[in-house]
Design a protein around this motif. Sequence first.
Motif, mmCIF file in Angstrom:
data_model
loop_
_atom_site.group_PDB
_atom_site.id
_atom_site.type_symbol
_atom_site.label_atom_id
_atom_site.label_comp_id
_atom_site.label_asym_id
_atom_site.label_seq_id
_atom_site.Cartn_x
_atom_site.Cartn_y
_atom_site.Cartn_z
ATOM 1 N N GLY A 1 0.790 -1.236 0.000
ATOM 2 C CA GLY A 1 0.000 0.000 0.000
ATOM 3 C C GLY A 1 0.816 1.276 0.000
ATOM 4 O O GLY A 1 0.241 2.367 -0.031
ATOM 5 N N SER B 1 -4.529 6.970 1.134
ATOM 6 C CA SER B 1 -5.518 5.924 1.338
ATOM 7 C C SER B 1 -6.653 6.416 2.243
ATOM 8 O O SER B 1 -7.838 6.204 1.964
ATOM 9 C CB SER B 1 -4.820 4.706 1.948
ATOM 10 O OG SER B 1 -5.664 3.599 1.976
ATOM 11 N N SER C 1 -6.692 -1.666 5.905
ATOM 12 C CA SER C 1 -5.927 -2.913 6.004
ATOM 13 C C SER C 1 -4.967 -3.103 4.826
ATOM 14 O O SER C 1 -4.060 -3.920 4.895
ATOM 15 C CB SER C 1 -6.865 -4.116 6.119
ATOM 16 O OG SER C 1 -7.621 -4.260 4.933
ATOM 17 N N GLY C 2 -5.152 -2.360 3.749
ATOM 18 C CA GLY C 2 -4.250 -2.490 2.607
ATOM 19 C C GLY C 2 -2.988 -1.657 2.727
ATOM 20 O O GLY C 2 -2.174 -1.626 1.814
ATOM 21 N N ASN C 3 -2.818 -0.961 3.844
ATOM 22 C CA ASN C 3 -1.614 -0.137 4.053
ATOM 23 C C ASN C 3 -0.871 -0.650 5.265
ATOM 24 O O ASN C 3 -1.339 -0.518 6.395
ATOM 25 C CB ASN C 3 -2.003 1.333 4.272
ATOM 26 C CG ASN C 3 -2.583 1.958 3.020
ATOM 27 O OD1 ASN C 3 -3.769 1.807 2.745
ATOM 28 N ND2 ASN C 3 -1.751 2.612 2.244
ATOM 29 N N LEU C 4 0.296 -1.242 5.010
ATOM 30 C CA LEU C 4 1.071 -1.806 6.112
ATOM 31 C C LEU C 4 2.074 -0.784 6.635
ATOM 32 O O LEU C 4 2.601 0.036 5.892
ATOM 33 C CB LEU C 4 1.834 -3.048 5.635
ATOM 34 C CG LEU C 4 0.983 -4.176 5.061
ATOM 35 C CD1 LEU C 4 1.862 -5.356 4.693
ATOM 36 C CD2 LEU C 4 -0.101 -4.605 6.034
#
Lengths: 286, 168
Positions: free
Chosen positions: B43, B106, B143-146
């Motif tokens: 992400g 995001s 949740s798509g960005n770590l």
Amino acid sequence: MKPAPFDYVAPTTIDAACALLAEAGGGALVLAGGQTLMPLLALRMSQPFIVVDINRIDALKGVTRVEGGTRIGPVTRQNDIITDTILAEALPGLVTATQHVGHHQTRDRGTVGGSIAFGEPAAELPAAAVALGATIEARSIRGTRRIAADALYLGPYATALEPDELVTAIHFPDWPAGTITLFREVARRPGDFALVGLIGAFAVTGGRIARVGIAWFGMGPTPIRARQAEAALRGQPAAGLDARGVAALAVADTAPFDDHHATAEYRRTVGERIFSRALAEASVLF
Amino acid sequence: MAIRINGTETRAPADPRVSLLDLLRETLHLTGTKKGCNQGACGACTVLADGERILSCLALAVQFEGRSITTIEGLAGQDGMHPLQLAFIEHDGFQCGYCTPGQICSAVGMAAELARGAPSAVTTDLGAATVRFTGEEARERMSGNLCRCGAHNGIIAAITQTYAGAAL
């Protein structure tokens, strides 16, 4: 810039796309959302001569009601499935399954047709297509045919689609009003591919299970239909189901692998548990 | 046709292999957008395409002719930083900062999704015109960005301050 060189074409009609695929003689790949294809290109695991981008073909987008079912254009974005009012009514199980596909960013680009045509064995949408009895409409310059989702998947990422065929629609049949859909997925983190997952639809008429479709994902080389469990449930009274017995039958049809995420034994054990619990929970609703 | 990037028209690359991410970083030198995994898992390369958040590493630049891209460089206004950028500073929403541009783009996209009522896997009221902001929604939707530094709590605090209760 890592992909091997390729020519890029973005046709605006289905006919033009099919002509390009035919001309390429197997050297072309179709680019829909690109959420799987782009990494494969970057890693050079996939080296097409031509990339046929179908994102500019409007005829491949959108959800429509048709006689006896719902037609989904393959370039419909996964996030558009989640907010679609027709699907909320007709195929709530598909909507739930789609909410578990990747992350929001990938669902803004990722398409229904791309996921179904790619055939990742641990992905949600191929299993949903199998469980819900979808058929895939494929067109080439040789003609149009329909393939049952059930017969589409031959192995990991291997499908019955020919290299010159373009998926032009996914047809989902209607299920009776009141159909109950089960969806369960076990993954390490939200958005990861499933270690184990299942989707099932149950239509109960007059206290009996009249129609049933169940498929696993992450439980073998393809999405796997739980045929023995379906046969055991079909026509049976919905009350007093032996959820554990049916779960054991459902797992008997799977062929999970050992890999660095989990062992086959783990997948079978977890699969049996989630199936049994889901069915017991659902039977209260029957 | 050109690609509009942060309001400036840019010619699409001649080589179709150039990802949107590489166009941003290597050609335009907009290095705010980061290359983490380059395969859609982390992400860090999240940008907004006509307001929708996408992963620029998984997009060919040529596909975005005629569309409008906003990166972290395009979020600040005339009068300074975007409110979410300020909130990230206030709440220590980062440590090394590598994932931060992606996190912020995001979250800006996420706020728009809540406003137009797009449900997530944890949304209970599917019929609502707008989705109510909750910490659970924010965590699911982000949740798509770590963040490998583990600043997630600060990130959620910054997003919550900016968007919870705000007229979305």
